[in-house]
Design a protein around this motif. Structure first.
Motif, short mmCIF file in Angstrom:
data_model
loop_
_atom_site.label_atom_id
_atom_site.label_comp_id
_atom_site.label_asym_id
_atom_site.label_seq_id
_atom_site.Cartn_x
_atom_site.Cartn_y
_atom_site.Cartn_z
N MET A 257 0.81 -1.21 0.00
CA MET A 257 0.00 0.00 0.00
C MET A 257 0.85 1.26 0.00
N GLY A 258 2.14 1.12 0.25
CA GLY A 258 3.03 2.28 0.20
C GLY A 258 3.37 2.71 -1.21
N TYR A 259 3.11 1.85 -2.18
CA TYR A 259 3.42 2.17 -3.57
C TYR A 259 2.28 2.92 -4.23
N THR A 260 2.63 3.82 -5.13
CA THR A 260 1.67 4.54 -5.96
C THR A 260 2.08 4.31 -7.41
N PRO A 261 1.61 3.24 -8.05
CA PRO A 261 2.08 2.88 -9.39
C PRO A 261 1.37 3.65 -10.50
N TYR A 262 1.15 4.94 -10.28
CA TYR A 262 0.47 5.78 -11.25
C TYR A 262 1.36 6.96 -11.61
N GLN A 263 0.97 7.67 -12.62
CA GLN A 263 1.64 8.93 -12.94
C GLN A 263 1.19 9.99 -11.93
N PRO A 264 1.98 11.05 -11.76
CA PRO A 264 1.68 12.02 -10.69
C PRO A 264 0.30 12.65 -10.77
N GLY A 265 -0.26 12.81 -11.97
CA GLY A 265 -1.56 13.46 -12.09
C GLY A 265 -2.68 12.73 -11.39
N MET A 266 -2.55 11.42 -11.19
CA MET A 266 -3.60 10.66 -10.55
C MET A 266 -3.84 11.14 -9.12
N ALA A 267 -2.82 11.69 -8.49
CA ALA A 267 -2.96 12.16 -7.11
C ALA A 267 -3.96 13.30 -6.99
N MET A 268 -4.24 14.00 -8.09
CA MET A 268 -5.21 15.11 -8.03
C MET A 268 -6.58 14.62 -7.60
N PHE A 269 -6.93 13.38 -7.96
CA PHE A 269 -8.23 12.83 -7.55
C PHE A 269 -8.28 12.52 -6.05
N GLY A 270 -7.11 12.46 -5.41
CA GLY A 270 -7.07 12.22 -3.98
C GLY A 270 -7.02 13.50 -3.15
N LEU A 271 -6.84 14.65 -3.79
CA LEU A 271 -6.74 15.90 -3.04
C LEU A 271 -8.01 16.25 -2.27
N PRO A 272 -9.23 16.06 -2.84
CA PRO A 272 -10.42 16.40 -2.06
C PRO A 272 -10.46 15.69 -0.71
N ARG A 273 -10.08 14.41 -0.67
CA ARG A 273 -10.10 13.66 0.60
C ARG A 273 -9.04 14.19 1.55
N ALA A 274 -7.92 14.68 1.02
CA ALA A 274 -6.88 15.25 1.87
C ALA A 274 -7.34 16.55 2.53
N LEU A 275 -8.28 17.23 1.89
CA LEU A 275 -8.76 18.50 2.42
C LEU A 275 -9.97 18.34 3.34
N LEU A 276 -10.83 17.33 3.05
CA LEU A 276 -12.05 17.16 3.83
C LEU A 276 -12.46 15.69 3.81
N ASP A 277 -12.72 15.14 4.98
CA ASP A 277 -13.07 13.72 5.09
C ASP A 277 -14.60 13.57 5.13
N THR A 278 -15.19 13.33 3.97
CA THR A 278 -16.62 13.10 3.87
C THR A 278 -16.89 12.21 2.66
N TRP A 279 -18.14 11.79 2.46
CA TRP A 279 -18.40 10.79 1.42
C TRP A 279 -18.14 11.32 0.02
N TRP A 280 -18.45 12.60 -0.22
CA TRP A 280 -18.31 13.11 -1.59
C TRP A 280 -16.87 13.48 -1.94
N THR A 281 -15.94 13.36 -0.98
CA THR A 281 -14.53 13.53 -1.32
C THR A 281 -13.86 12.19 -1.59
N ASP A 282 -14.60 11.10 -1.54
CA ASP A 282 -14.09 9.80 -1.96
C ASP A 282 -13.55 9.93 -3.39
N SER A 283 -12.38 9.39 -3.63
CA SER A 283 -11.75 9.58 -4.95
C SER A 283 -12.61 9.03 -6.07
N ARG A 284 -13.44 8.00 -5.79
CA ARG A 284 -14.30 7.44 -6.83
C ARG A 284 -15.33 8.45 -7.32
N VAL A 285 -15.79 9.31 -6.43
CA VAL A 285 -16.74 10.34 -6.84
C VAL A 285 -16.10 11.25 -7.90
#
Length: 454
Positions: free
Chosen positions: A158-186
């Motif tokens: 789980m420590g690995y991120t086998p994606y290009q750096p842009g994929m992390a943008m989808f994880g930024l909402p969860r880093a800012l606020l922990d709620t259901w609509w910040t789930d990266s799948r949304v």
């Protein structure tokens, strides 16, 4: 009377006959019925809890779509010209199916997860959100090899991120606020929907006919065929179970796929610069888009627009990689190169029984043999591109689809879910066709005997 070249459409005749049966409703019925069966089986037998949860909801959604199409078929028998059985109605059923088989289970799992359930997301969701947090805190989404080695053995994967750096943008909402609509799948779903909407708009905005004057009836028929093919392509990227399941439970591949489809739509609309930007955005998310970018650049060269395609297709992934390279080069190399190639501290769990994996695991020096076959397939595609470069968006999509299918089959480590790329690309190809891409059809007027072209 229409006189056509008997060999012009021979390779597509059977598919068109099936696709057009009952105005397209017959294949719609098969798609939804088979999908309902798949979802029900998944709900009962899957060993992955997020998949079981998806299947329980999606089976009902697919069943509703199946019953709706059955009603449409019955209505069509009584009233063949009813608007409730036409193309707009089929689009509406597709939208309903996507909402009930993808968006509804996605929202449900996200809400459950926000409420404390730990079995409502696949690992890639967590990986992307952790990458977003690291990007926000450290300027790079990647952990270095020393930091990964310091993790407990069960957590190193789980420590690995086998994606290009842009994929992390989808994880930024969860880093800012922990709620259901910040789930990266949304946000995967938002990106996918936006890209597909732009792709549909680009194809519908492209002229349905060439510059020659043609009869209004022929123009209307060409537009209808294009829109019907476009609907089938959208179905393949949304309600096809392999796509619906992936987006609802994990989702990282769907925005990549949608951006590739958008790039091909821009290519069909003769917008090479925008095609390069779209596939470049996809390449900034995941390596799977890079082969598509290469083929699109070759397509651009045939239209003297290779540079315009390459600026976005190559420039955007490089721009995404540069900050991570400057912050921690070893971390970037460990995650983006060593781990996908099987040289990380732990190996990838991506193991599906395709030929490459079977060869790698069953034969002496199997990994070398599988790698050799993969290289040989790549060289064959390179020769094809050099000798017969794609001059149309259709040819580009077909090369990308079959090329990725060969790569997925021959890679030593791969996943069954990766098949969504070639399946969607190949199904998308007919929607990219323009009359100038097809052989001329001679039309003889029965009253005058004169022959025109359409």
């Amino acid at each position: 009377m229409i006189v056509d070249d008997p060999t012009a459409h021979r390779s597509r005749w059977h598919w068109r006959t099936l696709d057009n049966a009952a105005g397209g409703l017959a294949l719609d019925l098969g798609l939804y019925a088979v999908s309902a069966t798949f979802a029900a089986i998944t709900a009962v037998t899957s060993t992955l809890l997020p998949h079981r949860a998806w299947g329980a909801v999606a089976a009902v959604g697919y069943l509703l779509a199946t019953l709706t199409v059955i009603a449409q078929l019955l209505l069509r028998r009584r009233s063949p010209t009813s608007r409730l059985t036409g193309l707009p109605a089929r689009w509406a059923v597709t939208g309903l199916a996507w909402a009930t088989t993808t968006l509804l289970p996605l929202a449900w799992q996200s809400i459950d997860r926000a409420g404390g359930r730990t079995d409502r997301a696949q690992e890639e969701v967590l990986v992307v959100e952790q990458a977003g947090s690291r990007l926000l805190e450290h300027g790079t989404p990647y952990l270095g090899p020393d930091a990964i080695a310091a993790l407990p053995p069960g957590e190193q994967l789980m420590g690995y991120t086998p994606y290009q750096p842009g994929m992390a943008m989808f994880g930024l909402p969860r880093a800012l606020l922990d709620t259901w609509w910040t789930d990266s799948r949304v946000w995967f779903a938002v990106g996918t929907a936006l890209a597909l909407t732009l792709a549909v708009a680009a194809l519908r905005g492209a002229p349905a006919t060439t510059g020659e004057a043609t009869a209004g009836q022929a123009t209307t028929a060409a537009t209808h065929r294009r829109d019907a093919a476009l609907l089938r392509g959208v179905q393949a990227a949304t309600v096809l179970p392999i796509c619906a399941l992936t987006l609802a439970t994990g989702g990282d591949d769907l925005p990549v796929l949608a951006l590739c489809l958008l790039a091909l739509a821009f290519a069909a609309a003769d917008r090479p610069g925008r095609a390069g930007l779209a596939v470049g955005l996809a390449g900034a998310l995941k390596l799977f888009a890079w082969p598509v970018a290469l083929v699109l650049i070759v397509w651009g060269l045939t239209r003297r627009a290779g540079t315009r395609v390459a600026v976005g297709a190559i420039g955007l992934p490089i721009a995404a990689l540069l900050p991570a390279l400057l912050v921690d080069r070893d971390a970037l190399t460990e995650n983006v190169l060593r781990f996908p190639l099987g040289h990380g501290l732990v190996t990838s769990p991506a193991q599906s029984p395709f030929p490459g994996y079977l060869i790698a695991s069953a034969l002496p020096a199997g990994r070398l043999i599988a790698a050799g076959l993969l290289v040989a397939a790549g060289l064959a595609i390179a020769v094809r591109l050099a000798r017969r470069p794609p001059r149309t968006a259709v040819a580009t999509a077909l090369i990308c689809g079959y090329g990725l299918l060969a790569a997925i089959a021959l890679m030593p480590s791969t996943r069954f879910g990766y098949l969504l790329y070639p399946l969607a690309l190949l199904t998308w190809a007919p929607a990219l066709r323009r009359p100038s891409d097809t052989p001329t059809v001679a039309i003889a007027d029965e009253r005058t005997g004169r022959t025109t072209s359409a």
